[in-house]
Every structure is written in C-alpha cells, then in structure tokens.
Design an enzyme around this catalytic site. Structure first.
Site, PDB file in Angstrom:
ATOM      1  N   LYS A 112      -3.770   3.302  -2.312  1.00 46.61           N
ATOM      2  CA  LYS A 112      -4.958   4.132  -2.485  1.00 46.61           C
ATOM      3  C   LYS A 112      -4.718   5.427  -1.713  1.00 46.61           C
ATOM      4  CE  LYS A 112      -8.443   0.489  -2.918  1.00 46.61           C
ATOM      5  NZ  LYS A 112      -9.117   0.993  -4.089  1.00 46.61           N
ATOM      6  N   MET A 155      -7.915   9.212   8.695  1.00 47.56           N
ATOM      7  CA  MET A 155      -8.278   9.745   7.381  1.00 47.56           C
ATOM      8  C   MET A 155      -9.334  10.844   7.483  1.00 47.56           C
ATOM      9  SD  MET A 155      -8.358   6.023   5.455  1.00 47.56           S
ATOM     10  CE  MET A 155      -9.299   5.268   6.793  1.00 47.56           C
ATOM     11  N   ASP A 181       0.819  -1.209   0.000  1.00 41.68           N
ATOM     12  CA  ASP A 181       0.000   0.000   0.000  1.00 41.68           C
ATOM     13  C   ASP A 181       0.856   1.263   0.000  1.00 41.68           C
ATOM     14  OD1 ASP A 181      -2.374  -1.334  -0.084  1.00 41.68           O
ATOM     15  OD2 ASP A 181      -2.887  -1.057   2.025  1.00 41.68           O
TER      16      ASP A 181
END
Length: 283
Positions: A71, A186, A50
């Site tokens: 991502k 996030m 990732d």
C-alpha cells in the site's frame, strides 16, 4: 546476498501447514531482520509482502511464492479486507503463510487487524516483532529517540488515518504540550498541516527537526531543518516518502552521532551539540 542462510543452533519453531506467521521485516536493511524472521522465510510456502520490504529479503525464501500486497499513498493498492481474507484462504488451503510487513507489524502496520481477522476465522497465528522505522531508522540517521539530557518520553504518531487524511482524532494541542520528542510516521504528505498545528499549539518555530527518507537503505537521505521551515525545506529538497519525521532536541545529536558520515571520513560537526559543557561520560 546468498539465497539461503544457516541459522545457529536453537530450538527454532516449525511453521505448520495452515498457519500464518505475521512478521516484521524491519525498516529496510536486510541485516535488521530477526533470526525468527529468517527462520520463517526459509519455511514459508507463500510470502505476502508489503511495499517497504526489500527485494533482497525475499531472496531468502526462494522456495516460496511471492505475492505483493503493498500500500502506497496515491497509488493503486489492494484493499485491506482483500489482503486479510487472502491470508485466510491461503491458510485454509494448507499453505505455510508468511505475512511480511515493513518495520513492526503492530506499529502503524495494520497487523492487529490482520491477526484478529485470522483468529476470528479460526486460523493459527504466530507474531514476530520487527524493528520499527521510528526507532531503527532514526538510529541509522544518528538520532537517538531518547536521550536523558533531552527527553524522558517519546510520542509516536501516524501522519494519516484510514481515510488518507491527517487523523482527526489527534489532539495536536495536547501532543504539542506533552511530547518531548515527537516521531511521525507517514507524515510527509500532510507535513504543512502537521507543522502548522504544532506551531499554533505553541511549539517553537526553531525547534530542531529531521526528515529521514528510505531509512536504513542505500537510498537513505536525511534532511535537518526546523519546525517552522520543515514543510518548505521538504518541498525544496524534492525528498519523497517513505519518511520518518522527528521533532525535538534529540535531532541535534546527529551533529555528533552521524556514524555513517564518520565511516565515510567526515568529522563530527559538533562534539557537544546539546551544550552540556562537559564530557558525555560525566553525569
């Protein structure tokens, strides 16, 4: 960093062909990997990693093919379905596959989806936990996620859902009333809305908050602010994700527990930031 490490004597599991090991890489600092993760890196034929996995970590798997599957919000990225099915295909080719995810794969990391896909397709899996940024990243910033003078519970929340928006399923009023300390993953993109929801639900505007960016890495930055000022202070600071937001009085402990600052020669700003009025060793 060397390309290989010698593991201590132990009955380490063997990664068999056709297996996928789903592994947490920790919050950033390569030293925070588990030994099981290092063992996996040394055996893998393919590492699917990732965006938050440090390049230095991949150096411990020089024999493997490295495939980026990161991502990041607002940037082109692989679809989750394609990533999951790529793991299936590689396993069916007889590869030893390491799926390396930042933090812990089961903490807002879609690890559960990937593991379920693999098992549904008859692929053998092993799960290797990792240190989550919401705990380890805050610790590196000198913020204990729990402290008995502050909280007996902690609430972990994601700042966006699969649509990229603030999760509509969250009951912000209940969170505001019930979360003694709130840790948001996030959340920087929607911090204005998140802070607004919490303030509307009754959280005080002067509640201590911290924003920890690029936690545990050489690029780590920490912003101390308040709930009422957090959105404006983030915008003024120019800080960028990845970031962890922490809301609660435990943030005050950074004034005494900023251990990285102490190593750099700084003095504690306040030896009693919670105002206990007595030495910490006294109950």
């Amino acid at each position: 960093m060397t390309d290989s490490l010698t593991l201590p004597q132990y009955d380490w599991p063997t990664m068999e062909p056709g297996w996928v090991w789903l592994c947490g890489a920790g919050p950033g600092d390569p030293g925070l990997l588990t030994l099981h993760a290092v063992n996996a890196l040394q055996q893998a034929d393919v590492v699917i990693y990732d965006a938050l996995v440090q390049e230095a970590i991949l150096q411990w798997a020089p024999q493997a093919e490295h495939v980026y599957a990161g991502k990041r919000g607002g940037k082109p990225s692989a679809k989750q379905r394609d990533i999951s099915l790529r793991l299936v295909d590689l396993a069916r080719e007889g590869k030893r596959v390491l799926r390396l995810k930042g933090g812990d794969p089961f903490v807002f990391g879609r690890g559960g989806e990937e593991a379920q896909t693999l098992i549904q397709h008859g692929i053998n899996v092993r799960i290797i936990p990792g240190i989550s940024a919401g705990i380890g990243g805050l610790a590196y910033a000198g913020i204990p996620v729990t402290h008995r003078d502050v909280n007996q519970s902690v609430t972990f929340v994601t700042g966006h859902d699969q649509t990229g928006d603030t999760p509509s399923s969250l009951n912000w009023k209940a969170i505001a009333e019930g979360a003694q300390v709130l840790v948001i993953y996030m959340g920087m993109k929607h911090v204005d809305r998140i802070a607004g929801e919490l303030l509307t639900a009754g959280r005080p505007a002067d509640e201590p908050c911290a924003v920890v960016c690029s936690a545990t890495t050489e690029d780590q930055q920490v912003l101390e602010t308040t709930l009422g000022q957090m959105a404006a202070d983030i915008e003024a600071s120019g800080l960028k994700p990845p970031a962890i937001l922490c809301i609660g009085r435990s943030v005050l402990m950074r004034q005494v527990l900023d251990w990285q600052g102490l190593i750099a020669g700084e003095t504690p700003r306040n030896l009693d930031p919670l105002g206990r009025g007595r030495p910490a060793e006294q109950a």
